[in-house]
Design an enzyme around this catalytic site. Structure first.
Site, PDB file in Angstrom:
ATOM      1  N   ASN A 101       0.855  -1.193   0.000  1.00  0.00           N
ATOM      2  CA  ASN A 101       0.000   0.000   0.000  1.00  0.00           C
ATOM      3  C   ASN A 101       0.888   1.240   0.000  1.00  0.00           C
ATOM      4  OD1 ASN A 101      -1.853   2.031   0.499  1.00  0.00           O
ATOM      5  ND2 ASN A 101      -2.235   1.444   2.626  1.00  0.00           N
ATOM      6  N   LYS A 139      -0.021   4.246  -0.187  1.00  0.00           N
ATOM      7  CA  LYS A 139      -0.688   5.430   0.403  1.00  0.00           C
ATOM      8  C   LYS A 139      -0.504   6.625  -0.541  1.00  0.00           C
ATOM      9  CE  LYS A 139       0.319   3.461   4.880  1.00  0.00           C
ATOM     10  NZ  LYS A 139       0.217   3.610   6.310  1.00  0.00           N
ATOM     11  N   HIS A 147      -9.504   0.679   5.565  1.00  0.00           N
ATOM     12  CA  HIS A 147      -8.172   0.943   6.133  1.00  0.00           C
ATOM     13  C   HIS A 147      -8.339   1.890   7.317  1.00  0.00           C
ATOM     14  CE1 HIS A 147      -4.062   2.341   6.592  1.00  0.00           C
ATOM     15  NE2 HIS A 147      -3.689   1.269   5.902  1.00  0.00           N
ATOM     16  N   GLU A 168      -6.746   4.361   8.298  1.00  0.00           N
ATOM     17  CA  GLU A 168      -6.614   5.799   7.987  1.00  0.00           C
ATOM     18  C   GLU A 168      -7.914   6.340   7.393  1.00  0.00           C
ATOM     19  OE1 GLU A 168      -3.006   5.552   5.673  1.00  0.00           O
ATOM     20  OE2 GLU A 168      -1.924   4.915   7.466  1.00  0.00           O
ATOM     21  N   GLU A 182      -4.791  -5.311  10.965  1.00  0.00           N
ATOM     22  CA  GLU A 182      -3.787  -4.263  11.112  1.00  0.00           C
ATOM     23  C   GLU A 182      -4.009  -3.526  12.434  1.00  0.00           C
ATOM     24  OE1 GLU A 182      -2.177  -2.818   7.157  1.00  0.00           O
ATOM     25  OE2 GLU A 182      -4.115  -1.862   7.336  1.00  0.00           O
ATOM     26  N   GLY A 207       2.620   2.270  10.544  1.00  0.00           N
ATOM     27  CA  GLY A 207       3.473   3.442  10.318  1.00  0.00           C
ATOM     28  C   GLY A 207       4.249   3.891  11.537  1.00  0.00           C
ATOM     29  N   SER A 210       3.813  -2.166  10.160  1.00  0.00           N
ATOM     30  CA  SER A 210       5.281  -2.145  10.245  1.00  0.00           C
ATOM     31  C   SER A 210       5.909  -3.492   9.897  1.00  0.00           C
ATOM     32  CB  SER A 210       5.734  -1.653  11.625  1.00  0.00           C
ATOM     33  OG  SER A 210       5.256  -0.329  11.848  1.00  0.00           O
TER      34      SER A 210
HETATM   35  C1  PEP Z   1      -0.670   0.088   6.090  1.00  0.00           C
HETATM   36  O1  PEP Z   1      -0.788   1.262   5.819  1.00  0.00           O
HETATM   37  O2  PEP Z   1      -1.563  -0.711   5.780  1.00  0.00           O
HETATM   38  C2  PEP Z   1       0.543  -0.357   6.791  1.00  0.00           C
HETATM   39  C3  PEP Z   1       0.587  -1.575   7.252  1.00  0.00           C
HETATM   40  O3  PEP Z   1       1.561   0.553   6.904  1.00  0.00           O
HETATM   41  P1  PEP Z   1       3.030   0.278   7.528  1.00  0.00           P
HETATM   42  O4  PEP Z   1       3.533  -1.000   6.930  1.00  0.00           O
HETATM   43  O5  PEP Z   1       3.847   1.447   7.117  1.00  0.00           O
HETATM   44  O6  PEP Z   1       2.856   0.156   8.999  1.00  0.00           O
END
Ligand code: PEP
Length: 249
Positions: A9, A11, A94, A96, A166, A172, A211
């Protein structure tokens, strides 16, 4: 047998140059049978990505869409447009989007139905915040988000979904859930799915996101209920993303 899926992703990051570089780097990759890989760039890069990824193992995903069919919705993109540009996967719910754009479980459910109706594979994202985890509410929050969608779907629709767990506190932040923490919640998701349908629980892919990096992917992916990863930051660098894909293959 569940084929692992690694989805990157991007973003609100990327460029036409990055799209081209990924296409070139993955052109010779031979892990296509053992692992599915998707790259999820921002909308404007979809046409360039569809071209650059042709003939590579990279499938194309989108980060969101509007579930309405068409009309006076300035700035929005519908599912048919995504399909027209070769998109196979779409993220739905998601964190966000839930946190910053007010998407509720009802909105998420509407998007999942619209995505399925258009022939897209929805990647339903679920996860608890740090406060919810500290309050001991992880299981209730996560299963609540899964149930809010699953209860509205027919069996034939449910089996086309991918679920990404997640934990919001891991996205992030550089703080990854330990393999045991991720497995515990993802095992709960699969157990809950089995209460709906045993075959569904056996076949539906559960991705871990938060992450995930080249250095921790193998350990996470070795867990029995982790069938892949939704990767944010580490999906922007070719070498890192390639290494994660290799860990899954
Ligand atoms: C995400 O945005 O779905 C995500 C897992 O980001 P990151 O890997 O940067 O934590």
């Amino acid at each position: 047998m569940r084929t692992p899926l690694i989805a990157g992703n991007w973003k609100m990051n990327g460029s036409v140059e990055r799209v081209r570089a990924f296409g070139e780097a993955f052109a010779g990759a031979d892990f296509s049978a053992a692992v599915e890989v998707a790259v999820i760039p921002p909308f404007p890069y979809l046409p360039a990505a569809a071209q650059a990824f042709a003939g590579t193992p990279l499938a194309l995903g989108a980060q969101t869409f509007n579930p309405l069919p068409a009309g006076a919705h300035t700035g929005e993109v519908n599912a048919a447009m995504l399909v027209e540009f070769g998109v196979s996967y779409v993220l739905v719910g998601h964190s966000e989007r839930r946190q910053h754009y007010g998407e509720t479980n009802a909105d998420v459910c509407q998007r999942v139905c619209a995505a399925l109706g258009a022939g897209l594979i929805p990647v339903l994202c679920v996860g608890e915040t740090l406060d919810e985890r500290n309050a001991g509410a992880t299981r209730d929050v996560v299963l609540g988000q899964v149930a809010a969608v699953m209860q509205h779907l027919e069996a034939s629709q449910r089996e086309r979904l991918v679920i990404a767990y997640e934990p919001v506190w891991a996205i992030g932040t550089g703080v990854t859930a330990t393999p045991a923490e991720a497995q515990a919640t993802m095992g709960e998701i699969r157990t809950w799915l089995a209460t709906l349908d045993n075959a569904l629980a056996e076949t539906l892919r559960l991705l871990y996101g938060g992450s995930m990096k080249a250095s921790n992917a193998a350990e996470l992916l070795a867990q029995p209920d982790i069938d892949g990863g939704l990767v944010g930051g580490a999906s922007l660098q070719i070498d890192d993303f390639f290494a994660i894909c290799q860990s899954a293959g």
